[in-house]
Design a protein around this motif. Structure first.
Motif, PDB file in Angstrom:
ATOM      1  N   ALA A  35       0.826  -1.205   0.000  1.00  0.00           N
ATOM      2  CA  ALA A  35       0.000   0.000   0.000  1.00  0.00           C
ATOM      3  C   ALA A  35       0.863   1.259   0.000  1.00  0.00           C
ATOM      4  CB  ALA A  35      -0.929   0.002   1.207  1.00  0.00           C
ATOM      5  N   MET A  36       2.057   1.156   0.597  1.00  0.00           N
ATOM      6  CA  MET A  36       3.015   2.260   0.612  1.00  0.00           C
ATOM      7  C   MET A  36       4.349   1.692   0.143  1.00  0.00           C
ATOM      8  SD  MET A  36       4.244   4.596   3.850  1.00  0.00           S
ATOM      9  CE  MET A  36       2.577   5.015   4.298  1.00  0.00           C
ATOM     10  N   GLU A  49       9.458  10.552   1.131  1.00  0.00           N
ATOM     11  CA  GLU A  49       8.381  11.462   1.505  1.00  0.00           C
ATOM     12  C   GLU A  49       7.282  11.448   0.439  1.00  0.00           C
ATOM     13  OE1 GLU A  49       9.855  15.351   2.453  1.00  0.00           O
ATOM     14  OE2 GLU A  49      11.160  14.572   4.017  1.00  0.00           O
ATOM     15  N   THR A  50       7.676  11.296  -0.814  1.00  0.00           N
ATOM     16  CA  THR A  50       6.704  11.233  -1.905  1.00  0.00           C
ATOM     17  C   THR A  50       5.779  10.030  -1.747  1.00  0.00           C
ATOM     18  OG1 THR A  50       8.220  12.342  -3.410  1.00  0.00           O
ATOM     19  CG2 THR A  50       6.425  11.094  -4.408  1.00  0.00           C
ATOM     20  N   ALA A  51       6.335   8.872  -1.380  1.00  0.00           N
ATOM     21  CA  ALA A  51       5.523   7.666  -1.199  1.00  0.00           C
ATOM     22  C   ALA A  51       4.512   7.845  -0.074  1.00  0.00           C
ATOM     23  CB  ALA A  51       6.420   6.462  -0.930  1.00  0.00           C
ATOM     24  N   VAL A  52       4.930   8.507   0.996  1.00  0.00           N
ATOM     25  CA  VAL A  52       4.012   8.768   2.109  1.00  0.00           C
ATOM     26  C   VAL A  52       2.896   9.685   1.634  1.00  0.00           C
ATOM     27  CG1 VAL A  52       3.773   9.786   4.409  1.00  0.00           C
ATOM     28  CG2 VAL A  52       5.799   8.421   3.850  1.00  0.00           C
ATOM     29  N   GLN A  53       3.263  10.741   0.916  1.00  0.00           N
ATOM     30  CA  GLN A  53       2.268  11.695   0.422  1.00  0.00           C
ATOM     31  C   GLN A  53       1.293  11.023  -0.543  1.00  0.00           C
ATOM     32  OE1 GLN A  53       2.065  14.694   1.733  1.00  0.00           O
ATOM     33  NE2 GLN A  53       0.205  15.086   0.583  1.00  0.00           N
ATOM     34  N   GLN A  54       1.805  10.168  -1.436  1.00  0.00           N
ATOM     35  CA  GLN A  54       0.938   9.464  -2.382  1.00  0.00           C
ATOM     36  C   GLN A  54      -0.038   8.553  -1.649  1.00  0.00           C
ATOM     37  OE1 GLN A  54       3.858   7.585  -4.878  1.00  0.00           O
ATOM     38  NE2 GLN A  54       3.912   9.290  -6.336  1.00  0.00           N
ATOM     39  N   TYR A  55       0.439   7.865  -0.623  1.00  0.00           N
ATOM     40  CA  TYR A  55      -0.454   7.000   0.146  1.00  0.00           C
ATOM     41  C   TYR A  55      -1.559   7.810   0.810  1.00  0.00           C
ATOM     42  CZ  TYR A  55      -2.360   4.198   3.846  1.00  0.00           C
ATOM     43  OH  TYR A  55      -3.241   3.578   4.686  1.00  0.00           O
ATOM     44  N   LEU A  56      -1.180   8.920   1.443  1.00  0.00           N
ATOM     45  CA  LEU A  56      -2.171   9.744   2.133  1.00  0.00           C
ATOM     46  C   LEU A  56      -3.192  10.338   1.161  1.00  0.00           C
ATOM     47  CD1 LEU A  56       0.137  11.524   4.721  1.00  0.00           C
ATOM     48  CD2 LEU A  56      -1.507   9.683   5.141  1.00  0.00           C
ATOM     49  N   GLU A  57      -2.744  10.751  -0.019  1.00  0.00           N
ATOM     50  CA  GLU A  57      -3.668  11.276  -1.021  1.00  0.00           C
ATOM     51  C   GLU A  57      -4.633  10.197  -1.489  1.00  0.00           C
ATOM     52  OE1 GLU A  57      -1.179  12.967  -4.043  1.00  0.00           O
ATOM     53  OE2 GLU A  57      -0.617  14.662  -2.780  1.00  0.00           O
ATOM     54  N   ALA A  58      -4.125   8.969  -1.669  1.00  0.00           N
ATOM     55  CA  ALA A  58      -4.992   7.869  -2.105  1.00  0.00           C
ATOM     56  C   ALA A  58      -6.025   7.551  -1.032  1.00  0.00           C
ATOM     57  CB  ALA A  58      -4.138   6.636  -2.413  1.00  0.00           C
ATOM     58  N   VAL A  59      -5.622   7.562   0.217  1.00  0.00           N
ATOM     59  CA  VAL A  59      -6.551   7.275   1.312  1.00  0.00           C
ATOM     60  C   VAL A  59      -7.602   8.382   1.410  1.00  0.00           C
ATOM     61  CG1 VAL A  59      -6.739   7.119   3.827  1.00  0.00           C
ATOM     62  CG2 VAL A  59      -4.930   5.889   2.637  1.00  0.00           C
TER      63      VAL A  59
END
Length: 63
Positions: A35-36, A49-59
């Motif tokens: 998922a991340m 940091e980009t991967a964290v941001q992408q996960y949060l945007e998807a959620v």
């Protein structure tokens, strides 16, 4: 050998857990499930940091 010229920070599981206000185990589960996106270094993981941001945007968008 692949070179990455990016200067993006790699975060530890503990740093991500603190930012997201979740347990470290939750972050491990997100990375291990795919998922991340995380990078494995020996027995630990690092996440951009980009991967964290992408996960949060998807959620937040419901995907």
């Amino acid at each position: 050998m692949v070179q990455n010229n990016s200067t993006e920070n790699l975060l530890t599981v503990a740093e991500i857990a603190a930012r997201m206000r979740v347990s470290k185990m939750t972050v491990y589960r997100l990375v291990q499930s795919g998922a991340m996106h995380g990078i494995r270094f020996g027995r630990s993981y690092r996440v951009t940091e980009t991967a964290v941001q992408q996960y949060l945007e998807a959620v937040n968008s419901g995907h």
